[in-house]
Design an enzyme around this catalytic site. Structure first.
Site, PDB file in Angstrom:
ATOM      1  N   CYS A   1       0.824  -1.205   0.000  1.00  0.00           N
ATOM      2  CA  CYS A   1       0.000   0.000   0.000  1.00  0.00           C
ATOM      3  C   CYS A   1       0.869   1.272   0.000  1.00  0.00           C
ATOM      4  O   CYS A   1       1.750   1.424   0.838  1.00  0.00           O
ATOM      5  CB  CYS A   1      -0.945   0.068   1.180  1.00  0.00           C
ATOM      6  SG  CYS A   1      -2.106  -1.292   1.258  1.00  0.00           S
TER       7      CYS A   1
ATOM      8  N   ARG B   1       4.159  -0.099  -4.802  1.00  0.00           N
ATOM      9  CA  ARG B   1       3.910  -0.624  -3.447  1.00  0.00           C
ATOM     10  C   ARG B   1       2.660  -1.497  -3.392  1.00  0.00           C
ATOM     11  O   ARG B   1       2.439  -2.217  -2.422  1.00  0.00           O
ATOM     12  CB  ARG B   1       3.754   0.535  -2.458  1.00  0.00           C
ATOM     13  CG  ARG B   1       5.014   1.341  -2.279  1.00  0.00           C
ATOM     14  CD  ARG B   1       4.797   2.411  -1.242  1.00  0.00           C
ATOM     15  NE  ARG B   1       4.723   1.839   0.083  1.00  0.00           N
ATOM     16  CZ  ARG B   1       5.729   1.758   0.937  1.00  0.00           C
ATOM     17  NH1 ARG B   1       6.900   2.224   0.601  1.00  0.00           N
ATOM     18  NH2 ARG B   1       5.563   1.212   2.116  1.00  0.00           N
TER      19      ARG B   1
ATOM     20  N   TRP C   1      -2.495  -2.925  -1.765  1.00  0.00           N
ATOM     21  CA  TRP C   1      -2.123  -4.339  -1.883  1.00  0.00           C
ATOM     22  C   TRP C   1      -3.033  -5.055  -0.903  1.00  0.00           C
ATOM     23  O   TRP C   1      -2.913  -4.889   0.305  1.00  0.00           O
ATOM     24  CB  TRP C   1      -0.657  -4.526  -1.523  1.00  0.00           C
ATOM     25  CG  TRP C   1      -0.150  -5.913  -1.773  1.00  0.00           C
ATOM     26  CD1 TRP C   1       0.314  -6.408  -2.956  1.00  0.00           C
ATOM     27  CD2 TRP C   1      -0.054  -6.984  -0.831  1.00  0.00           C
ATOM     28  NE1 TRP C   1       0.688  -7.726  -2.804  1.00  0.00           N
ATOM     29  CE2 TRP C   1       0.465  -8.103  -1.512  1.00  0.00           C
ATOM     30  CE3 TRP C   1      -0.374  -7.121   0.514  1.00  0.00           C
ATOM     31  CZ2 TRP C   1       0.685  -9.331  -0.898  1.00  0.00           C
ATOM     32  CZ3 TRP C   1      -0.153  -8.349   1.138  1.00  0.00           C
ATOM     33  CH2 TRP C   1       0.381  -9.431   0.433  1.00  0.00           C
TER      34      TRP C   1
ATOM     35  N   ASN D   1      -2.372   1.545   5.582  1.00  0.00           N
ATOM     36  CA  ASN D   1      -1.436   0.508   5.165  1.00  0.00           C
ATOM     37  C   ASN D   1      -1.192  -0.367   6.388  1.00  0.00           C
ATOM     38  O   ASN D   1      -0.977   0.156   7.478  1.00  0.00           O
ATOM     39  CB  ASN D   1      -0.120   1.148   4.706  1.00  0.00           C
ATOM     40  CG  ASN D   1       0.961   0.120   4.429  1.00  0.00           C
ATOM     41  OD1 ASN D   1       0.669  -1.014   4.054  1.00  0.00           O
ATOM     42  ND2 ASN D   1       2.205   0.508   4.625  1.00  0.00           N
ATOM     43  N   GLY D   2      -1.230  -1.688   6.207  1.00  0.00           N
ATOM     44  CA  GLY D   2      -0.966  -2.577   7.339  1.00  0.00           C
ATOM     45  C   GLY D   2      -2.174  -3.443   7.638  1.00  0.00           C
ATOM     46  O   GLY D   2      -3.048  -3.622   6.796  1.00  0.00           O
TER      47      GLY D   2
ATOM     48  N   GLU E   1      18.719 -16.873  -7.218  1.00  0.00           N
ATOM     49  CA  GLU E   1      18.209 -15.566  -7.643  1.00  0.00           C
ATOM     50  C   GLU E   1      17.693 -15.621  -9.087  1.00  0.00           C
ATOM     51  O   GLU E   1      16.655 -15.040  -9.409  1.00  0.00           O
ATOM     52  CB  GLU E   1      19.319 -14.508  -7.481  1.00  0.00           C
ATOM     53  CG  GLU E   1      19.013 -13.131  -8.044  1.00  0.00           C
ATOM     54  CD  GLU E   1      17.845 -12.405  -7.371  1.00  0.00           C
ATOM     55  OE1 GLU E   1      17.248 -12.943  -6.425  1.00  0.00           O
ATOM     56  OE2 GLU E   1      17.512 -11.306  -7.849  1.00  0.00           O
TER      57      GLU E   1
ATOM     58  N   LYS F   1      13.863 -14.666 -10.061  1.00  0.00           N
ATOM     59  CA  LYS F   1      13.505 -13.636 -11.045  1.00  0.00           C
ATOM     60  C   LYS F   1      12.551 -14.208 -12.080  1.00  0.00           C
ATOM     61  O   LYS F   1      11.571 -13.582 -12.455  1.00  0.00           O
ATOM     62  CB  LYS F   1      14.746 -13.076 -11.764  1.00  0.00           C
ATOM     63  CG  LYS F   1      15.632 -12.186 -10.952  1.00  0.00           C
ATOM     64  CD  LYS F   1      15.112 -10.774 -10.735  1.00  0.00           C
ATOM     65  CE  LYS F   1      14.423 -10.592  -9.423  1.00  0.00           C
ATOM     66  NZ  LYS F   1      15.166 -10.353  -8.237  1.00  0.00           N
TER      67      LYS F   1
ATOM     68  N   GLU G   1       8.968 -14.988 -10.539  1.00  0.00           N
ATOM     69  CA  GLU G   1       8.138 -13.844 -10.162  1.00  0.00           C
ATOM     70  C   GLU G   1       7.748 -12.983 -11.361  1.00  0.00           C
ATOM     71  O   GLU G   1       6.695 -12.356 -11.349  1.00  0.00           O
ATOM     72  CB  GLU G   1       8.797 -12.995  -9.068  1.00  0.00           C
ATOM     73  CG  GLU G   1      10.035 -12.240  -9.470  1.00  0.00           C
ATOM     74  CD  GLU G   1      10.635 -11.443  -8.313  1.00  0.00           C
ATOM     75  OE1 GLU G   1       9.895 -10.981  -7.447  1.00  0.00           O
ATOM     76  OE2 GLU G   1      11.865 -11.302  -8.287  1.00  0.00           O
TER      77      GLU G   1
ATOM     78  N   HIS H   1      21.541 -35.900  -5.962  1.00  0.00           N
ATOM     79  CA  HIS H   1      20.796 -36.343  -4.782  1.00  0.00           C
ATOM     80  C   HIS H   1      19.290 -36.214  -4.982  1.00  0.00           C
ATOM     81  O   HIS H   1      18.536 -36.263  -4.019  1.00  0.00           O
ATOM     82  CB  HIS H   1      21.254 -35.553  -3.549  1.00  0.00           C
ATOM     83  CG  HIS H   1      22.705 -35.738  -3.238  1.00  0.00           C
ATOM     84  ND1 HIS H   1      23.209 -36.907  -2.721  1.00  0.00           N
ATOM     85  CD2 HIS H   1      23.775 -34.922  -3.436  1.00  0.00           C
ATOM     86  CE1 HIS H   1      24.525 -36.795  -2.577  1.00  0.00           C
ATOM     87  NE2 HIS H   1      24.887 -35.593  -3.017  1.00  0.00           N
TER      88      HIS H   1
ATOM     89  N   LYS I   1       6.064  -4.080  -3.726  1.00  0.00           N
ATOM     90  CA  LYS I   1       7.493  -3.780  -3.575  1.00  0.00           C
ATOM     91  C   LYS I   1       7.983  -3.922  -2.141  1.00  0.00           C
ATOM     92  O   LYS I   1       9.030  -4.491  -1.900  1.00  0.00           O
ATOM     93  CB  LYS I   1       7.769  -2.373  -4.088  1.00  0.00           C
ATOM     94  CG  LYS I   1       9.226  -1.978  -4.042  1.00  0.00           C
ATOM     95  CD  LYS I   1      10.030  -2.742  -5.059  1.00  0.00           C
ATOM     96  CE  LYS I   1      11.500  -2.425  -4.994  1.00  0.00           C
ATOM     97  NZ  LYS I   1      12.283  -3.493  -5.632  1.00  0.00           N
TER      98      LYS I   1
HETATM   99  C1  F6R Z   1      12.480 -10.233  -5.433  1.00  0.00           C
HETATM  100  C2  F6R Z   1      12.355  -9.214  -4.410  1.00  0.00           C
HETATM  101  C3  F6R Z   1      12.031  -9.654  -3.022  1.00  0.00           C
HETATM  102  C4  F6R Z   1      12.730  -8.752  -1.987  1.00  0.00           C
HETATM  103  C5  F6R Z   1      12.248  -9.119  -0.574  1.00  0.00           C
HETATM  104  C6  F6R Z   1      12.940  -8.283   0.485  1.00  0.00           C
HETATM  105  O1  F6R Z   1      12.810  -9.674  -6.665  1.00  0.00           O
HETATM  106  O2  F6R Z   1      12.455  -8.050  -4.664  1.00  0.00           O
HETATM  107  O3  F6R Z   1      12.340 -10.991  -2.809  1.00  0.00           O
HETATM  108  O4  F6R Z   1      14.109  -8.898  -2.106  1.00  0.00           O
HETATM  109  O5  F6R Z   1      10.869  -8.926  -0.485  1.00  0.00           O
HETATM  110  O6  F6R Z   1      12.673  -6.925   0.312  1.00  0.00           O
HETATM  111  P1  F6R Z   1      13.571  -5.829   0.991  1.00  0.00           P
HETATM  112  O7  F6R Z   1      14.916  -5.911   0.387  1.00  0.00           O
HETATM  113  O8  F6R Z   1      12.891  -4.527   0.700  1.00  0.00           O
HETATM  114  O9  F6R Z   1      13.595  -6.146   2.454  1.00  0.00           O
END
Ligand code: F6R
Length: 618
Positions: free
Chosen positions: A2, A31, A79, A105-106, A488, A492, A495, A511, A613
């Site tokens: 949010c 967000r 969100w 938010n929350g 990673e 990527k 997601e 394994h 985000k």
């Molecule tokens: C993936 C991604 C998330 C963040 C995770 C932590 O692309 O962006 O996995 O890395 O939510 O977020 P922060 O770094 O803001 O604590």
């Protein structure tokens, strides 16, 4: 999660409040993008508009039915937590008389009993949200006290959970009142106008002067005044700071997507994170590390707490810090940390890594670590955020604002900051001689140009990604620091492109995971430098093993590494780089691959489904 924006301007009504709110929402849409809404106080009273879906839908509503000129505004991009992403559940939520609007938010954890209490008193609810109870509670208190700040103080005492709340009232046309607990809220200081935002992006194009708010504080902004009080209503001080990036940094700058731009920002993100870290004698200095050197010398264990991509940065850091400093490093997903009774003492250094500085799971881990007596060092990208405020020290990454939901440049900056920390500890504790530290720093300084070289040749990766747009499963394998890079790369891809993707330690293949290999199964390999022959030869064997079983091998290998050529269906070359620093180059083709493949499938690369985000709920 949010995005929240609030604005108070001059007493003469104008379109500016709505413009500021909409621009702030556009900058914070990352967000949350399930729905959006605004509310204004105009001479005729309180007016509002809200719509499910992205901000563009709200814009459509406002074009069809324009709102009048006003003096204050609040805006929200959602969100969803309580209640699906519908028009009715979108914020703002209004009181029954339509005079008060609130955004949130929350999560209000005790919303069910509060809702039952209000319903028993005859209140009719129009949404399924936890937020609506706050609107009704605030309206009741306001009607009793005729003071919005007082109403907010009274209501927040009854709320449990995490929240940022902003409220406006038709009878208070010159103010916005906000409150925060375990959720971000920053104040923007203007000239004859003031702002509130979930983060500075909400008001960055209007002011760079900002004020941090503490826990459980309530703020009232008017055009000329900002008043912060604690939960008891006593005056409180915020910490003033200046935002160190421009509004331009948060626009696409000619790229098709923010993610594209941020991938291309990476050489600068690494260079800026390294900037100004040595004194005139060439020693590494980390001025922001306000932890006593004696304590840092006595540290006997490091625990990295982080989530998602940030945790993978921590995983890379483990290899480097253990090697350079001979201190054991554990990497723990922040949301698992406090539930497993971790062994933490005053000799433990907990390193919390976070781009946003607002990830609730990481905040809770930080609190737990400090309660157990550990020192906490935050590695964070966002100034004014909660994690640095709650930590003993902070090492800021200088990646600039990261807008795309999927993290890219923050990841590289986090790894860079971790290397700086490792080298600093090695220097301080005498594990490395100054010339050795200087040598590593030189190697790090060469990294931005190497990353740029990969970006200059990105079309090769993009073409392969487009050709693979119908893939249904992709595996990623790596050893040593290549292992977190594999994780990673898989994250990527899942997601962004919603494809099943898994990262494994290459040695783990035999394994179990090797059973997944069938004809045509795409498998990425992150190959270490041949200058580590033992490690290298093991990965080359793993490539052969999956190739023999029909896999399509996509190999990321150093320039000049010809040992992999016979077994690679596709090779992406990266410049020659010391082993421990290879993640800074090997992850880049994987980011480009995921973004391009998702784009080829027609997906929104910047705002993947179901994500937000900054994850400000546990
Ligand atoms: C993936 C991604 C998330 C963040 C995770 C932590 O692309 O962006 O996995 O890395 O939510 O977020 P922060 O770094 O803001 O604590």
């Amino acid at each position: 999660m949010c995005g929240i924006v609030g604005y108070v301007g001059p007493a003469m009504p104008s379109n500016r409040p709505l413009e500021v709110a909409m621009e702030g929402l556009a900058r914070m849409e990352y967000r949350g993008y399930d729905s959006a809404g605004v509310a204004l106080v105009a001479p005729m009273g309180l007016v509002s508009a809200k719509k499910a879906g992205k901000l563009a839908n709200l814009r459509g509503v406002l074009e069809a039915s324009p709102l009048p000129e006003a003096t204050v505004a609040i805006g929200h991009t959602r969100w969803a937590t309580h209640g699906g992403p519908t028009d009715a559940n979108a914020h703002p939520h209004l009181s029954e008389d339509g005079k008060l609007a609130v955004i949130h938010n929350g999560i209000i954890e005790n919303f069910a009993p509060l809702r039952a209490e209000l319903a028993a008193a005859g209140v009719t609810f129009t949404s399924e949200t936890d937020t609506e109870v706050v609107a009704h509670l605030l309206a009741r208190e306001y009607n009793a006290a005729r003071d919005l700040t007082q109403a907010m103080l009274t209501v927040t005492r009854r709320l449990e959970g995490a929240y940022t709340l902003l409220a406006i009232h038709a009878d208070a046309p010159g103010s916005v009142v906000g409150a925060r607990r375990n959720s971000p809220l920053v104040i923007g200081l203007g000239d004859g106008e003031n702002f509130l935002g979930s983060d500075v992006a909400a008001f960055i194009s209007h002011t760079k002067d900002a004020l941090e708010m503490g826990q459980d504080q309530v703020v009232t902004i008017t055009a000329d005044d900002v008043r912060v009080v604690d939960a008891d209503g006593n005056p409180a001080e915020g910490r003033r700071f200046t935002v160190d990036w421009d509004a331009d940094a948060a626009v696409k700058g000619g790229y098709a997507t923010f993610m594209d731009k941020e991938i291309h920002d990476q050489p600068k993100a690494v260079a800026d994170t390294l900037l100004g870290r040595t004194d005139t004698a060439g020693n590494l200095v980390l001025d922001e590390l306000r932890i006593d050197e004696t304590i840092l010398r006595s540290v006997d264990k490091i625990i990295v707490v982080a989530c998602g991509t940030a945790a993978y940065a921590g995983h890379v850091a483990k290899y480097a810090i253990e090697h350079w400093c001979r201190i054991p490093v554990e990497v723990e997903l922040a949301h698992e940390f406090r539930y497993r009774d971790p062994v933490v003492s005053e000799k433990t250094l907990v390193v919390a890594i976070s781009q946003s500085g607002e990830t609730m799971d990481t905040i809770m881990a930080v609190r737990h670590a400090r309660e157990q007596g550990a020192k906490v060092l935050a590695i964070v990208n966002t100034h004014g955020s909660t994690i640095p405020r709650e930590s003993d020290a902070v090492l800021y990454t200088h990646a600039g604002p990261e807008v795309a939901v999927a993290s890219t440049k923050a990841f590289l900056a986090q790894i860079t900051a971790c290397y700086l920390l490792g080298l600093y500890l090695a220097q301080l504790r005498g594990n490395k001689y100054p010339d050795e530290v200087a040598g590593y720093l030189e190697e790090l300084a060469a990294l931005p140009a190497k990353i740029q070289h990969i970006l200059d040749n990105e079309e090769e990766v993009r073409a392969v990604a487009r050709a693979m747009k119908d893939a249904t499963s992709v595996l990623f394998l790596g050893r040593h620091v290549g292992y977190p890079v594999a994780l990673e790369g898989a994250l990527k891809l899942k997601e962004l492109a919603y494809i099943h993707a898994e990262g494994f330690a290459a040695g783990e293949l035999k394994h179990g995971p090797i059973a997944l290999i069938e004809d045509g199964q795409p498998v990425f390999f992150i190959v270490p430098t041949p200058r580590r022959p033992l490690l290298h030869s093991k990965v080359v064997s793993n490539i052969q093993e999956v190739r023999a079983r029909g896999a399509k091998t996509l190999v990321i290998a150093e320039e000049g590494d010809e040992a992999v050529t016979p077994y690679a269906d596709v090779i992406f070359r990266v410049p020659r780089t010391p082993t421990l620093m290879m993640p800074l180059v090997t992850v880049v083709p994987l980011q480009i691959f995921a973004a391009e493949l998702a784009g080829a499938k027609g997906y929104d690369v910047d705002q993947p489904r179901n994500l937000a985000k900054s994850v400000t709920v546990e």
